[in-house]
Structure formats: structure tokens, C-alpha cells
Write an enzyme that holds these catalytic residues in place. Sequence first.
Site, PDB file in Angstrom:
ATOM      1  CE  LYS A 110      50.116  16.574  27.123  1.00 18.12           C
ATOM      2  NZ  LYS A 110      49.732  17.922  27.169  1.00 18.12           N
ATOM      3  CD  GLN A 147      55.185  15.776  30.784  1.00 22.68           C
ATOM      4  OE1 GLN A 147      54.668  16.628  31.814  1.00 22.68           O
ATOM      5  NE2 GLN A 147      54.383  15.715  29.340  1.00 22.68           N
ATOM      6  CB  CYS A 172      53.704  23.408  31.095  1.00 27.68           C
ATOM      7  SG  CYS A 172      52.954  24.353  32.489  1.00 27.68           S
ATOM      8  N   GLY A 191      43.385  17.048  24.318  1.00 32.78           N
ATOM      9  CA  GLY A 191      42.504  18.575  24.422  1.00 32.78           C
ATOM     10  C   GLY A 191      41.173  17.923  24.336  1.00 32.78           C
TER      11      GLY A 191
END
Length: 303
Positions: free
Chosen positions: A142, A71, A100, A201
Site C-alpha cells: 500500500k 498489514q 504511512c 483516499g
Amino acid sequence: MALKLFENNKLVKICAPMVRYSKLPFRLLVRKYGCDLTFTPMIISDSFIQAPKARDIEFTTCDADQPLIVQFAAHNATDFATAAELVASNCNGVDLNCGCPQKWAMQQGYGACLINKPELLRDVVLQTRNRISSNDFTVSIKIRIHPDIRKTVELCQQVEAAGLSFLTVHGRTKDQRSDPVNLEGVRLIKESVRVPVIANGDICSLQDAEYVQQTTNVNGVMSARGILENPAMFAGFSETPIECIKDWMKLSLETGISFTHFHHHLIYMCEKNMSRVDRRYFNALSSTTAVIDYMENYLSLCE
């Protein structure tokens, strides 16, 4: 190899990219306990490109560390595609961090602010696809969601059209921390695209993973905090088993991980089974020898 996981598995179980934590020895550990796919920690693409020393520090792998996604954080397509070329021969795909929520990241044009830049995300995918011709090499993102989930659906469809391989959705907005995950939003995204979708999550057990899949029909689930506390969670363990702790100690010593990382992972793994007094004492230990001595005694009492 990574895409075949989604074809061959009912539920693909994934270890999240975690700054400082999802390094090589931890990735090797979770693979022993039911994890199908792992991500490196987020790597800043421009420093990775410019400094060979940074590459050696930030990215380590081995033959057993497969399949693997690297990533990157990037604020332009050229940096991302160039970084992807540098790692392509040693991984199965690359992922752009668009989730983020930390202020420093967004101020520099990284992370969750990118969900408002669909053209940039399309360009990232297109440039990387043009540079790396292998059909087996994946390019993914993501993301976090918008307050208006329709904007997220539109974003995902736009990036999918550019050649996206798969998509990970953390079902919270950039401003949400402990709020409930929006599983209905994740389900809507899954219904709106053709590529595999991964839910992220609040997945802290195999039961959580199965519930999220049943609720959203996603192809995979990704855990961060849950797998940090219990690296064996995808194998069905409700807490970190003794054997997993022993495996961690062995892998850490074999791979030469820093004391801080070695110690911190053990703190996460053991904190639920230690008294407050024991935790305070263990957390204050300052050498590998001291930690090993303590853990040998701790494990003997647990057996």
C-alpha cells in the site's frame, strides 16, 4: 481467496488498515454491510516476531473473518517475510505499509519513506514468495505517490515484476493531507501494471466508490475515515443505520473489545446525528454501562 475477489467482482469494496480501529469486531461488522475484504491494523513486524505476547494482542481473527489481509510495517525483507510466515495459516495474504506519512514511522524506516526504496520492496516480495509457496496467498503493498507520478509508475512496475499480487494506491504524496486525491495519477498507475489496483483516499460513500472506479478503472476501492463514520457505506447507506449500531454493540460485547475502542467507534458512527451538547456529554462517558444506557435511550428515540 483474495485474488478471486478481483476476478469475480466488478468493484471490490475494502476496509482499510486503521491503527487501533480495524480490529476483529469492526471487521466482522463491515462484512455484514457489503465489505468484501478487510485489513488488520498495521503491525510492527520486528516486535511481532520477537514477542509472543505482542502477537496475541496485535492479531486476533476467527473463521468468519475471511478473506483477511494482515498489514505489517517493516524496514527489511527478513522481518516482513518472517512475520508473514507466522500469520500465513490464519489469513489470505500480507501487505507492506508503504504509505504511512507520520514522522515517527518514517524516522524508523517504515511507511511512506519506502516508496523511495524499490530494491527493498522487490526483496520483500521475493523473500516472502520464497517462504510461502501457496499461489493463493497474496503479497501486496500500500503506497502513496511521488510528486512526479512517473517515479511511482516505475516503482509499481519494478515490484510487480518481483511477484506482487495487487497494489493499493493512496493518491496523495507523503506531505499531502487534505489536498484533492490525484485520480489521474491513480488511473495512470492502473494503466501501467497488470496486477489489480485498489484506490484509496476520500472514499466516504458508495457513490464515491463508483465515481473513483469510473474515473480510474481500478479493480477495487478502500475506505478508512468514511467507513469508520459509516460502517454500512458499502451497502449504500448514506449514514450509519440503527441496525448497524446495534450490531456493533453486540459484536463488541461478544468479542470483549476494550472500552476505549467500543466507545470511540460509537463516537464516529453517531457524531453526525448528535447535537454539539449531546456529543460533548456522550464523549465524556467513562464506562461501558454508561455508554450502553445512553445508547439504548438514543436508539429508542431514533426509531
